[in-house]
Design an enzyme around this catalytic site. Structure first.
Site, PDB file in Angstrom:
ATOM      1  N   GLY A  29      39.489 -14.288  33.957  1.00  0.00           N
ATOM      2  CA  GLY A  29      38.524 -13.896  34.716  1.00  0.00           C
ATOM      3  C   GLY A  29      37.834 -15.053  35.394  1.00  0.00           C
ATOM      4  CG  ASN A  49      28.095 -12.573  38.257  1.00  0.00           C
ATOM      5  OD1 ASN A  49      27.148 -12.811  39.143  1.00  0.00           O
ATOM      6  ND2 ASN A  49      28.573 -13.199  37.460  1.00  0.00           N
ATOM      7  N   GLY A  61      37.212  -7.669  38.425  1.00  0.00           N
ATOM      8  CA  GLY A  61      38.951  -7.043  38.089  1.00  0.00           C
ATOM      9  C   GLY A  61      38.918  -6.829  36.388  1.00  0.00           C
ATOM     10  CD  GLU A 108      39.797 -10.362  39.621  1.00  0.00           C
ATOM     11  OE1 GLU A 108      40.123  -9.134  39.469  1.00  0.00           O
ATOM     12  OE2 GLU A 108      38.791 -10.661  39.452  1.00  0.00           O
ATOM     13  N   GLY A 132      34.239 -17.404  36.046  1.00  0.00           N
ATOM     14  CA  GLY A 132      33.187 -18.198  35.413  1.00  0.00           C
ATOM     15  C   GLY A 132      33.774 -19.395  34.589  1.00  0.00           C
TER      16      GLY A 132
HETATM   17  N1  COA Z   1      22.093 -11.546  27.806  1.00  0.00           N
HETATM   18  C1  COA Z   1      21.587 -12.035  28.618  1.00  0.00           C
HETATM   19  N2  COA Z   1      22.072 -13.344  29.336  1.00  0.00           N
HETATM   20  C2  COA Z   1      23.319 -13.693  29.031  1.00  0.00           C
HETATM   21  C3  COA Z   1      23.863 -13.259  27.947  1.00  0.00           C
HETATM   22  C4  COA Z   1      23.399 -12.043  27.270  1.00  0.00           C
HETATM   23  N3  COA Z   1      23.731 -11.467  26.320  1.00  0.00           N
HETATM   24  N4  COA Z   1      25.179 -13.707  27.839  1.00  0.00           N
HETATM   25  C5  COA Z   1      25.139 -14.723  28.642  1.00  0.00           C
HETATM   26  N5  COA Z   1      24.114 -14.410  29.630  1.00  0.00           N
HETATM   27  C6  COA Z   1      23.626 -15.411  30.642  1.00  0.00           C
HETATM   28  C7  COA Z   1      23.909 -16.984  30.214  1.00  0.00           C
HETATM   29  O1  COA Z   1      22.790 -17.625  29.730  1.00  0.00           O
HETATM   30  C8  COA Z   1      23.927 -17.584  31.602  1.00  0.00           C
HETATM   31  O2  COA Z   1      22.639 -17.610  32.447  1.00  0.00           O
HETATM   32  P1  COA Z   1      22.278 -18.733  33.303  1.00  0.00           P
HETATM   33  O3  COA Z   1      22.978 -18.613  34.291  1.00  0.00           O
HETATM   34  O4  COA Z   1      20.745 -18.419  33.464  1.00  0.00           O
HETATM   35  O5  COA Z   1      22.262 -19.993  32.500  1.00  0.00           O
HETATM   36  C9  COA Z   1      24.813 -16.658  32.492  1.00  0.00           C
HETATM   37  O6  COA Z   1      24.554 -15.441  31.623  1.00  0.00           O
HETATM   38  C10 COA Z   1      26.287 -16.964  32.556  1.00  0.00           C
HETATM   39  O7  COA Z   1      26.934 -16.990  31.308  1.00  0.00           O
HETATM   40  P2  COA Z   1      27.812 -18.172  30.972  1.00  0.00           P
HETATM   41  O8  COA Z   1      27.693 -18.448  29.591  1.00  0.00           O
HETATM   42  O9  COA Z   1      27.615 -19.418  31.858  1.00  0.00           O
HETATM   43  O10 COA Z   1      29.108 -17.457  31.429  1.00  0.00           O
HETATM   44  P3  COA Z   1      30.088 -17.525  32.714  1.00  0.00           P
HETATM   45  O11 COA Z   1      29.865 -18.240  33.854  1.00  0.00           O
HETATM   46  O12 COA Z   1      31.399 -17.415  31.977  1.00  0.00           O
HETATM   47  O13 COA Z   1      29.970 -16.080  33.054  1.00  0.00           O
HETATM   48  C11 COA Z   1      29.722 -13.546  33.070  1.00  0.00           C
HETATM   49  C12 COA Z   1      29.812 -14.726  32.231  1.00  0.00           C
HETATM   50  C13 COA Z   1      30.075 -12.428  32.124  1.00  0.00           C
HETATM   51  C14 COA Z   1      28.462 -13.500  33.813  1.00  0.00           C
HETATM   52  C15 COA Z   1      30.820 -13.541  34.020  1.00  0.00           C
HETATM   53  O14 COA Z   1      32.330 -13.785  33.444  1.00  0.00           O
HETATM   54  C16 COA Z   1      31.140 -12.196  35.055  1.00  0.00           C
HETATM   55  O15 COA Z   1      30.262 -11.975  35.858  1.00  0.00           O
HETATM   56  N6  COA Z   1      32.089 -11.371  34.437  1.00  0.00           N
HETATM   57  C17 COA Z   1      32.194 -10.136  34.975  1.00  0.00           C
HETATM   58  C18 COA Z   1      33.374  -9.884  35.826  1.00  0.00           C
HETATM   59  C19 COA Z   1      34.516 -10.231  35.555  1.00  0.00           C
HETATM   60  O16 COA Z   1      34.717 -10.347  34.397  1.00  0.00           O
HETATM   61  N7  COA Z   1      35.775 -10.484  36.303  1.00  0.00           N
HETATM   62  C20 COA Z   1      36.707 -10.679  35.797  1.00  0.00           C
HETATM   63  C21 COA Z   1      37.968 -10.645  36.711  1.00  0.00           C
HETATM   64  S1  COA Z   1      37.371 -11.906  38.077  1.00  0.00           S
END
Ligand code: COA
Length: 500
Positions: A266, A381, A385, A291, A268
Site C-alpha cells: 500500500g 486519506n 485499495g 496498485e 505511505g
Molecule cells: N491515531 C491517530 N493518528 C495516527 C495513528 C492513530 N492510531 N496512527 C498513525 N497516525 C498518524 C501519524 O502520527 C502520522 O501523522 P502525521 O502525518 O501528523 O505525522 C500519520 O497518521 C501517518 O502515519 P505514518 O506512521 O507516517 O504512516 P504512513 O505514511 O505509512 O500512512 C496511513 C499510514 C494508514 C495513513 C496510510 O497508509 C493510509 O492512508 N492507508 C489507507 C489507504 C491504504 O491502505 N491504501 C492501500 C492501497 S494504496
C-alpha cells in the site's frame, strides 16, 4: 513547444483542438460530474485544476470530482478551497481537502478503488460529463497514451460526453507501450478477466476514444509531484524484519515457493519501508501485483529480486523518478500499468493469491483494523485499495508502528474506533515489537498474541487488564462495551491514552 506538441498528436485533424487551459475551463458548468486522471499523485492533470480554480472565482462550480486516487500538485486542496469541488471520490490524501471533508464542506465517498468504475458503468454514480486525462501522446486513431498512471481513465473516457486531454511534454513518449488497457464488459454475461499471471498483457496499449469527443488538447510541461514518503527508520526496519521472517517461515513450511506469491504494498511511508526491507532478504524471482509502485519496487527491480511488477500507477521520489525515466528501456518489459479496476479486481486478487501489505492507523485485540478514521471520526486519506487486497488475497498483512504521537496514542486498542477491515479479513498484524499470526485463531486466542507480540510495552499492562476483565463477562469476543472506546475518549480529553 508547439512543434513538440504537434509531433505528439499523430492525428492531424486534432491540431485544431489545441486550447489554453482557461478556455477549456469554460466548458465546465456548475454541478457537473468530472473524471480526472491521477492516481497517488501520478499522471494527474496539471493545468485544468488550476484553471478551474480561476473559473470558480465568483461562481462556485460544486463539481462531483472522481479520480483514480489522490492528486498531486496540491490540486485537491486548491480546488476544495476555491469551491470547485462539492463531492469527491474515491480517495484523497491532501491536508486542505481533508480539512474540508472533516468540516463537512466537501462530501467524500470513501470507496474501494476497484469499485468506482463498476458503479459508473452500472449507473449508480452520475455519468461523467467531462473527462480530463493526462497523456504523453495521441495516436493516429485518436487513442490516448496515458502517462505514469492509468487509474479510472479508460472508464471516464468511455463515458464522458467531452474529453479534455492534457498533453504533458514532461512525460516521455517512451512511456508508450507500458500500459495495458482492459475494461470489463457490462453485466450480465460478463466473461472472466483473462489474466492468470501478474505480467500478462490482455488489452490495448492506449485508451480508445471517438476523436469527435475530444473537445480540447491542453499542452503542459510539468512533472508529477514527487512522492513524500519518509526514509525507513529503526521501527520500519524492525517491521520489515518481522515480515521477512514470517514469509521465510511460510516457505519453510511449504506453503509458498521461494518466489512467494505476487506482492501488493500500500501507499505511505511504512509499506514502502517494509518493501524496501525485502532488498535485505534472500528472496529472488518475486512478482508484484499491486496498485501503486513506490521507490521500493524500483529498488527491488534494480536489485534483480523483483522479476516483474504490475500496478495502476508509479509514484516516485524525484531522484528515483529521474533514474526510472532515464532507464525506461530497462524496465519496459518488467512493468505493466493497468486500469485500477483490473489491478485491484477481487477476481484477479483471489486467483493470483496476492500477499497484501497495507498499513493500519490502529488495530484491536481481536484483529479488526482501522485504516482511515483518526479517533473514529476524522478522515485521514481513505480505504484506497487496502480492502480490495485484504478481503480477496491469500494473505492480508497489516503493519503499523505500535504508537503514534510520541507515545500518546497506542495503535493497539481494545476496540478500533472505526472498522475498515474486519477480523475476518485480517491474517497477520505487525508492529516493530513483533508479529501476530492470526490464522486459525479464535478471538480468545488472538487477543493474548496481539497484546504480547504487537503492543508497545508501555501499553501492554493496560491491555491485559482490559482483556482479563472482559473475559469475566464471557462471550465469543469478550468486551467491556462501556470501556471499549474509553482509550480514544481519554486521548481526546487528556492528550494521552495512558491511564495516569
Ligand atoms: N491515531 C491517530 N493518528 C495516527 C495513528 C492513530 N492510531 N496512527 C498513525 N497516525 C498518524 C501519524 O502520527 C502520522 O501523522 P502525521 O502525518 O501528523 O505525522 C500519520 O497518521 C501517518 O502515519 P505514518 O506512521 O507516517 O504512516 P504512513 O505514511 O505509512 O500512512 C496511513 C499510514 C494508514 C495513513 C496510510 O497508509 C493510509 O492512508 N492507508 C489507507 C489507504 C491504504 O491502505 N491504501 C492501500 C492501497 S494504496
Amino acid at each position: 513547444m508547439e512543434a513538440l506538441a504537434q509531433a505528439r498528436v499523430r492525428r492531424p485533424e486534432l491540431a485544431a483542438r489545441f486550447m489554453e487551459a482557461q478556455d477549456a475551463a469554460r466548458l465546465f458548468r456548475p454541478g457537473m460530474t468530472v473524471g480526472m486522471s491521477g492516481f497517488t499523485k501520478a499522471g494527474d492533470a496539471k493545468a485544468l485544476p488550476r484553471a478551474l480554480v480561476e473559473r470558480a472565482r465568483g461562481e462556485p462550480l460544486d463539481l462531483t470530482l472522481i479520480t483514480g486516487a489522490s492528486l498531486g500538485n496540491d490540486s485537491d486542496g486548491l480546488m476544495a478551497n476555491a469551491g470547485v469541488i462539492a463531492r469527491r471520490l474515491p480517495f484523497q490524501a491532501d491536508a486542505s481537502l481533508r480539512r474540508k471533508i472533516n468540516t463537512g464542506e466537501v462530501m467524500f465517498i470513501d470507496q474501494h478503488l476497484s469499485e468506482t468504475a463498476e458503479q459508473l458503468r452500472s449507473g449508480v454514480l452520475p455519468a461523467i460529463d467531462i473527462a480530463v486525462i493526462e497523456a504523453c501522446a495521441i495516436r493516429e486513431d485518436g487513442s490516448i497514451v496515458p502517462t505514469m498512471a492509468v487509474g479510472n481513465s479508460a472508464s471516464f473516457v468511455q463515458q464522458a460526453k467531452q474529453v479534455i486531454i492534457e498533453l504533458n511534454l514532461a512525460a516521455p513518449v517512451a512511456l508508450e507501450g507500458l500500459h495495458d488497457i482492459y475494461v470489463p464488459r457490462p453485466r450480465p454475461g460478463r466473461e472472466p478477466i483473462p489474466l492468470t499471471h501478474p505480467g500478462q498483457r490482455i488489452g490495448a496499449t492506449a485508451i480508445a476514444v471517438d476523436p469527435a469527443r475530444i473537445a480540447a488538447i491542453v499542452v503542459t510541461n510539468s512533472p508529477d509531484s514527487p512522492s513524500s514518503v519518509l526514509p525507513p527508520d529503526t521501527e520500519t526496519d524492525a517491521i520489515a524484519r518481522h515480515v521477512i521472517a514470517f514469509l521465510e517461515g511460510e516457505v519453510s513450511a511449504g506453503r509458498m515457493t521461494p518466489q512467494l506469491l505476487p506482492l501488493q504494498a500500500g501507499i505511505g511511508t511504512i509499506a514502502n519501508a517494509v518493501l524496501h526491507g525485502l532488498t535485505q532478504s534472500s528472496f529472488r524471482g518475486l512478482t508484484m501485483y499491486s496498485e501503486v509502485l513506490q521507490d521500493s519496487a524500483i529498488e527491488l527491480l534494480d536489485a534483480g529480486q523483483l522479476a516483474l511488477a504490475s500496478a495502476s500507477s508509479i509514484t516516485l521520489s524525484a531522484a528515483t523518478h529521474e533514474r526510472f525515466i532515464a532507464n525506461l528501456d530497462k524496465y519496459r518489459d518488467r512493468i505493466v500499468l493497468r486500469p485500477q479496476e483490473v489491478s485491484n479486481h477481487p477476481e484477479i486478487v483471489r486467483r493470483l493469491g496476492i500477499i497484501g501489505l497495507n498499513t493500519a492507523l490502529e488495530f484491536d485485540i481481536y484483529g479488526n483494523v482501522n485504516s482511515t478514521h483518526v479517533g473514529g471520526t476524522h478522515m485521514m486519506n481513505g480505504i484506497g485499495g487496502s480492502g480490495d487486497f485484504a478481503r480477496n488475497g491469500e494473505l492480508a498483512i497489516f503493519v503499523s508502528k505500535s504508537e503514534a504521537k510520541d507515545g500518546a496514542i497506542s495503535s493497539v486498542v481494545p476496540m478500533v474506533s472505526h472498522v475498515d477491515h474486519t477480523e475476518h479479513d485480517v491474517d497477520v498484524l505487525v508492529t516493530e515489537w513483533g508479529l501476530a499470526d492470526l490464522r486459525g485463531l479464535a478471538p480468545r486466542e488472538r487477543a493474548p498474541v496481539i497484546i504480547e507480540h504487537c503492543a508497545h510495552p508501555a501499553y501492554r499492562a493496560q491491555l491485559r487488564d482490559y482483556y482479563e476483565r472482559a473475559l469475566l463477562r464471557g462471550g465469543q469476543t469478550p468486551h467491556l462495551l462501556e470501556e471499549a472506546l474509553a482509550w480514544h475518549e481519554r486521548y481526546r480529553r487528556t492528550g494521552t491514552m495512558q491511564v495516569t
